[in-house]
Every structure is written in C-alpha cells, then in structure tokens.
Design a protein around this motif. Structure first.
Motif, PDB file in Angstrom:
ATOM      1  N   SER A 125       0.842  -1.188   0.000  1.00  0.00           N
ATOM      2  CA  SER A 125       0.000   0.000   0.000  1.00  0.00           C
ATOM      3  C   SER A 125       0.878   1.238   0.000  1.00  0.00           C
ATOM      4  O   SER A 125       2.064   1.184   0.323  1.00  0.00           O
ATOM      5  CB  SER A 125      -0.922  -0.001   1.233  1.00  0.00           C
ATOM      6  OG  SER A 125      -0.163  -0.052   2.428  1.00  0.00           O
ATOM      7  N   ARG A 155      -3.874   0.349  -3.000  1.00  0.00           N
ATOM      8  CA  ARG A 155      -4.332   0.656  -1.642  1.00  0.00           C
ATOM      9  C   ARG A 155      -3.525   1.823  -1.098  1.00  0.00           C
ATOM     10  O   ARG A 155      -2.356   1.995  -1.441  1.00  0.00           O
ATOM     11  CB  ARG A 155      -4.176  -0.548  -0.711  1.00  0.00           C
ATOM     12  CG  ARG A 155      -5.128  -1.697  -0.980  1.00  0.00           C
ATOM     13  CD  ARG A 155      -5.011  -2.751   0.119  1.00  0.00           C
ATOM     14  NE  ARG A 155      -5.999  -3.820  -0.027  1.00  0.00           N
ATOM     15  CZ  ARG A 155      -5.778  -4.967  -0.647  1.00  0.00           C
ATOM     16  NH1 ARG A 155      -4.579  -5.191  -1.191  1.00  0.00           N
ATOM     17  NH2 ARG A 155      -6.728  -5.882  -0.731  1.00  0.00           N
ATOM     18  N   ARG A 328      -8.954   0.897  -0.428  1.00  0.00           N
ATOM     19  CA  ARG A 328      -8.735   0.197  -1.705  1.00  0.00           C
ATOM     20  C   ARG A 328      -9.413   0.964  -2.834  1.00  0.00           C
ATOM     21  O   ARG A 328     -10.494   1.526  -2.668  1.00  0.00           O
ATOM     22  CB  ARG A 328      -9.290  -1.221  -1.626  1.00  0.00           C
ATOM     23  CG  ARG A 328      -9.157  -2.002  -2.926  1.00  0.00           C
ATOM     24  CD  ARG A 328      -9.521  -3.450  -2.736  1.00  0.00           C
ATOM     25  NE  ARG A 328      -9.552  -4.159  -4.006  1.00  0.00           N
ATOM     26  CZ  ARG A 328      -9.360  -5.467  -4.141  1.00  0.00           C
ATOM     27  NH1 ARG A 328      -9.141  -6.198  -3.077  1.00  0.00           N
ATOM     28  NH2 ARG A 328      -9.405  -6.032  -5.317  1.00  0.00           N
TER      29      ARG A 328
END
Length: 337
Positions: A125, A155, A328
C-alpha cells in the motif's frame, strides 16, 4: 461548547476552518436518541453545500447539516497522553514502516509506493507521509497504474486521531469512492513494564523465522517474499516457546528494535494453551533483548475487535496512539483485477 457573554451557545467555526480540529454540538435527529443534543469532536474535513463532514479519531466520518448546528469552536490537538512514551505520528509512522518493509518501493513526492507480492496490506500500500508532488487525482492515477502493473489492487494506508494524521486525505479518498477495508490501532507503551510483567524462561530467541516458528504463524504457505518481509527491519528478533510434544510451538512472537523503539508483532499462542501467560512470556523475552539494545519504548498494532489482545496490552500499560486504515481503489464496472 462556546458560550457568549450573554450565556448563549454560539457557532464560532466556518468553512475557513477546514483541516482544523473542532468540537461541535448539534440538534439530535428526531427518534434517534432521547438526548436533545449530540456532541462531536474531530477534524473538519469539508463544509460544502450546507453540510459539514467531521472525521473522528477512529476515522469514522460524521455528516452534520449546517442547519442543525447549535455551537462549535476550534479546539487544540489532543494533549499528549500521560501514560507511556511521548511520540508524534511523524516519528512513529516511519518506525512502523521500517519494521515491515516491502520488497519493492518507489517514491512519488513524499508518498512511498510499496509492494511485496500481495503479502499483507501494509507491505502493499501507499504510505503518504506528505504531499505526492502532483494534484491528488493525478497522483491516484499514478498509484493505480503502478499497482496494476504488478497485478495488485491499489491501496493507500492512512492514519487518524493524532496531530499530523491524514483525516483530510481520508475524506478525499472517500469522496472518490475508495473503500476502507480495514481499521486498526497503533498502541504505545513503556518497554520496561513489558519486560518486568512475567518471567521470560523457556523462550528461545533467533534472528530468523525457522520452520518451527512458521508452523505456528497464522499465515500458512509463507513464500520467499513473505520471509523477506518478516525478516526486514533494523534489528529483528523471533521468539519461540517450544511445545512439549515437539509439534508446532506453544507460542511465538516477533520484535523489531529501531532506536528507542521496539515494535511487537505476530504474538500468537496455541489456542489450547491460551490464558496461561505464554504471550506475556514471549513479549517479556523480546522486551529484555530490546532493552539490551538500547530501546526504551514499545509499540504494536491491534485490531479493534481483538478483545483478548487489547486486554493483554492494556494490562501491560499500552494505550492507543492513533488509528490507521487501508483504502482500496474503487472497482470500475467492467474492470478486471
């Protein structure tokens, strides 16, 4: 609430205060509660079309019609907690990131794009510790392309609830229909009380996660990429309490020492042996080693619904510092991932 010299409540905030921490009182919606007013404290993340959006410490957003406001004022950032070490988000976020490194990363301004073959959201992420150097929509396009090239969903990891956290970015992501998947908390505490809580006998420490340790680890079928993530960090230690029958260990844990900080993770106990002090023994052994390396403060991450872990860590003197979330990318109709 803000009270005027005449004794009346007043609204002393405006759209110019977006980004500031505020405290507001509003009229309660009919039928929702018996109370006439509801108070909300958090960061004012928008004030558009007669509606305020306030993001609370836990990351949840509250929509308040301007017409329902009774009082409001700007309030200072939450005072530092008296228990545990003083620490800012700006200090803790890089420490937590260094304790769980991806196998690949790239800078986008002050954002770090991280990937590790999909092993855990933290290692896959964006960590946005400042500005991306591009307008947000352009930056998110770069992010989606970067993760898409690696066959991963995009993400973004954000934080709320402390000075310098990212309530405004959370609101912007939600406005763009990014989906918040997971929320957890980062807790901090003194290291010495962890070492003193229980005896550390019977705990074996190692620099590597061997087959026995992995046999107890909750994520099965760990790949070489996962092993690289597990072994990453300035000074990594793995703890094991061997089982009496020679099978999977009775308990395990992981600790990363980084300057004054010791970060605990993967503290897991055989379900049949829980509530026997094994988790405390594992953490005590790791804490003693971290103290030997010069650390004095501790941190860990815990999910909101893990009541057992929260009770254990509270007993050790840990308190919540901030919440963190993983957003997300939205799925576009007809788009495959």
């Amino acid at each position: 609430m803000e009270i005027s010299v005449t004794g009346r409540l007043e609204v002393r905030i405006s759209a110019a205060d977006v980004g500031k921490r505020v405290s507001v009182r509003r009229l309660t919606e009919p039928g929702v509660t018996h109370e006439k007013f509801t108070d909300t404290v958090g960061v004012l993340t928008s004030w558009d079309d007669g509606v305020l959006l306030i993001t609370r410490r836990d990351g949840r957003s509250v929509r308040i019609p301007e017409s329902a406001l009774v009082a409001g004022k700007v309030v200072p950032a939450e005072p530092a907690r008296r228990r545990g070490p003083a620490a800012s988000y700006a200090e803790l976020a890089p420490v937590a990131s260094r304790a769980w490194r991806p196998v690949e990363s790239e800078r986008l301004g002050e954002w770090e794009l991280r990937a590790a073959g999909g092993f855990t959201r933290r290692a896959n992420s964006v960590l946005p510790l400042g500005a991306p150097g591009l307008p947000l929509d352009e930056a998110l396009t770069v992010v989606r392309r970067w993760y898409g090239d690696r066959g991963l969903p995009a993400r973004v990891q954000t934080a709320t609830g402390a000075e310098g956290t990212q309530e405004l970015l959370c609101a912007e992501l939600e406005r763009r229909e990014w989906v918040r998947e997971v929320t957890a908390e980062l807790w901090t505490g003194g290291l010495a009380p962890v070492a003193d809580r229980a005896g550390a006998t019977g705990v074996v420490l190692s620099r590597e996660a061997d087959e026995a340790w992995l046999a107890r680890y909750q994520r099965k079928g760990v790949s070489e990429v996962a092993l690289r993530v597990l072994g990453s960090g300035p000074s990594v230690w793995f703890a094991t309490v061997p089982s009496e029958d020679g099978g999977a260990p009775a308990a395990i844990g992981r600790c990363v020492v980084d300057g004054r900080w010791a970060g605990f993770a993967a503290v897991e106990v055989d379900p049949a042996l829980r509530r026997q002090g094994l988790a405390s023994r594992v953490m005590a052994a790791l804490a003693l080693r971290a103290l030997d390396e010069g650390a004095s403060a501790a941190w860990l991450q815990v999910e909101a619904d893990n009541e057992g872990a929260r009770a254990l860590y509270t007993g050790m003197g840990f308190t919540a510092h901030h919440a963190y979330h993983h957003y997300r990318e939205p799925v576009v109709s007809g788009e495959a991932r």
